[in-house]
Design a protein around this motif. Structure first.
Motif, PDB file in Angstrom:
ATOM      1  N   ASN A  66      -2.091  -4.602  -0.017  1.00 34.88           N
ATOM      2  CA  ASN A  66      -2.002  -4.037  -1.415  1.00 34.88           C
ATOM      3  C   ASN A  66      -0.606  -3.985  -2.081  1.00 34.88           C
ATOM      4  OD1 ASN A  66      -1.474  -1.966   0.469  1.00 34.88           O
ATOM      5  ND2 ASN A  66      -2.108  -0.508  -1.127  1.00 34.88           N
ATOM      6  N   ARG A 212       3.906  -2.057  -4.434  1.00 35.48           N
ATOM      7  CA  ARG A 212       2.400  -1.710  -4.317  1.00 35.48           C
ATOM      8  C   ARG A 212       1.555  -1.944  -5.771  1.00 35.48           C
ATOM      9  NH1 ARG A 212       2.330   4.356  -3.097  1.00 35.48           N
ATOM     10  NH2 ARG A 212       1.622   4.356  -5.265  1.00 35.48           N
ATOM     11  N   ASP A 213       0.528  -2.712  -5.656  1.00 38.20           N
ATOM     12  CA  ASP A 213      -0.019  -3.328  -6.745  1.00 38.20           C
ATOM     13  C   ASP A 213      -0.458  -2.321  -7.956  1.00 38.20           C
ATOM     14  OD1 ASP A 213      -2.335  -2.372  -5.488  1.00 38.20           O
ATOM     15  OD2 ASP A 213      -3.018  -4.466  -4.941  1.00 38.20           O
ATOM     16  N   ASP A 214      -0.743  -1.416  -7.601  1.00 38.18           N
ATOM     17  CA  ASP A 214      -1.157  -0.174  -8.496  1.00 38.18           C
ATOM     18  C   ASP A 214       0.129   0.340  -9.513  1.00 38.18           C
ATOM     19  OD1 ASP A 214      -0.577   1.264  -5.916  1.00 38.18           O
ATOM     20  OD2 ASP A 214      -0.238   2.817  -7.517  1.00 38.18           O
TER      21      ASP A 214
END
Lengths: 368, 368
Positions: A66, A212-214
């Motif tokens: 992620n 982090r992809d968020d």
């Protein structure tokens, strides 16, 4: 061919075999009839180089699925603006100032958000690390910034702070320019890590961002498209033409790292063991010498950058000239600190530190 | 060793002797015991490389003393943001859209200023250049942007517009990414020129900016320090660590350019004569072939990038495969245009274009 040992703080030494391979492939990469610098970044050949480098870095640093790996430009100083443009949302960001680099990050962020000072070691001239329990973290911080290793002051976090344990929900941003791949990274504590490549990874002009992809997709409107992490991620770092040769060189370094072994360990774990041995050798000698001194608290001494001073600073030029004559290069300290600095990045072998200590001992004997 | 001819649009071919020199010096530059990638950017050795490259570029392009030469990062796409952050003062900027690149510049500038469309050749699918007399220039424009050569559409200004003669006092900004050093630049008509290095100058990851000094010092507060032209100029491109190896490679290309001669001419004048001869050979063959077609108005055909189409597009893959087998590489057209594209940058010799025309003639004979 035996080359001198190059203790430069960055751009810094690269492994001989990496440079030799780059030289051998300069006019013709793998029978393609092209050097890597001459390839379209969208072609099959460079695509293979790119994807291998990305996969190897992910494996070496154990980057979770992620997180996205971005190959960018501008170095750490540009990231000091690019991070807040992407992550701050114009709100608050907390900075832990532990030396020149985190100080610059703190200052530059003021262009984009409320850049708060959560802690500082200025009172000790940047020779300590403030206890995380004492940090003044903002309840509404979009992120908390630390510099994992201060290249100039020689101060390194031996463990990244656990923000959750400190009651913060903010993602941790780590500047790992000068210690990436010298030790494992605990991604469970990290939201974003960035670093210029020119110390442990490859040539200047390549910047590594692992995010982090968020955290993607929240850039301020003033963020240039070429530096919007989401745009870069969506285009696999090819929204603009990436620094192709830098990525290739980094990939050769990653392959070299994967080949390294030390006491049964491989890759970054092997490098960590070797870096502990190298830095221990040098610090132990300095501390026992009675002639050289390192002023950093032993709990946070950097494995990568060892600033030290001679008992008689009028001998600095002699020390440097004699070192150079023995094939020990670029030991002069940063102008803001003075004295000497030995940078012991991954490409410096243990034998290089032995040679340095031997010179220091011999010099001290003559002048002590 | 004879290498294939590489017609890539960028990153693109570099001269064999430049690559060979870089390979030979990879582990030891001039007896320093260090490769160029391993040198501190603030050291004596790299300082010599940097200053020689700057002086050679200034000489080659006849850059006046009141212009600064900056070595930056991010390429043309980053400059699409960096230019308006530095020059627009948040006001109005005029854009002449002549293809993909100027279209991107026009769009990105909207983040920072009122980005006005002064003229466009969209009605002719980017195959013409709008007459400067027809441009709708704003009285209050902070600058006027043109792309000197559209790499994808193959449209090139044969003469830069004379804004003063058009009644404008605005400085002209020129994207010369794909034709820098292929012809002289008339600095009397230019306020700022920028370009990624990866076509005529060196490796991707290096950006050249040449800016008149009265345009420095007006950056918007949101401009990252690393991209503030005044900060970069005041620090001789070393506010952040510059792409040192890219500057070195560019310097080798500049030295190579200074060695070139053509019909009694040297340097950029020699390159221009050679580029006229190369492009004329290819256009004349295409126009007379009855099998290939170039759709660009003859008055503004690019000397650098020649897009062309086969009479029977189902033969495209055969054309490319046979070309590759003959050592003619990277001829596929950009996906947005289709067909073929031959990029004839400085490093492509006349013999390379002869080989290409020979292939085209033979292929047309078989399939025409």
């Amino acid at each position: 061919m035996t080359r001198p040992y190059n203790f430069a703080p960055g751009p810094a030494a690269l492994p001989d075999e990496v440079l030799a391979q780059a030289a051998a492939e300069m006019l013709d990469w793998h029978g393609s009839g092209m050097g890597v610098m001459e390839m379209s970044h969208r072609g099959r050949e460079f695509g293979a180089i790119y994807h291998q480098a990305e996969a190897d870095l992910r494996e070496l640093l154990a980057v979770p699925a992620n997180f996205r790996i971005l190959f960018m430009q501008g170095g750490g100083l540009a990231e000091n603006a690019i991070v807040p443009m992407n992550l701050s949302r114009g709100g608050v960001a907390d900075f832990v100032v532990t030396g020149s680099w985190s100080q610059k990050s703190h200052k530059e962020a003021q262009r984009y958000c409320t850049s708060k000072l959560a802690a500082s070691n200025a009172a000790t001239q940047h020779t300590t690390l403030p206890d995380p329990a004492s940090w003044q973290l903002s309840a509404d911080a979009a992120y908390v910034h630390v510099c994992g290793n201060e290249t100039i002051h020689g101060v390194e976090f031996q463990t990244l702070p656990d923000l959750a344990a400190l009651g913060s929900k903010a993602p941790l941003v780590v500047d790992f320019s000068s210690n990436v791949a010298s030790r494992p990274t605990d991604w469970s504590r990290v939201g974003l890590a960035f670093g210029g490549a020119q110390k442990n990874i490859g040539p200047a002009g390549l910047t590594i961002v692992i995010v982090r992809d968020d955290l993607l997709g929240h850039a301020l409107p003033v963020c240039p498209s070429a530096f919007d992490y989401k745009v870069v991620a969506d285009n696999e770092s090819m929204f603009n033409t990436p620094p192709t040769f830098g990525i290739y060189m980094a990939g050769l370094v990653f392959q070299w790292l994967k080949r390294q072994t030390e006491g049964g360990l491989t890759g970054v774990a092997a490098m960590e063991a070797r870096n502990i041995a190298k830095s221990t050798l040098l610090y132990d000698y300095i501390d026992g010498s009675g002639f050289y001194v390192n002023k950093v608290d032993k709990a946070c001494r950097s494995r990568m950058n060892v600033p030290f001073f001679l008992a008689d600073e009028s001998l600095n030029e002699s020390f440097l000239a004699e070192a150079k004559a023995k094939g020990l290069l670029q030991l002069k300290g940063h102008k803001s600190v003075g004295g000497m600095r030995a940078s012991l990045y991954n490409a410096i072998p243990y034998a290089g530190v032995e040679a340095l200590v031997s010179h220091m001992r011999e010099f001290a004997t003559r002048h002590g």
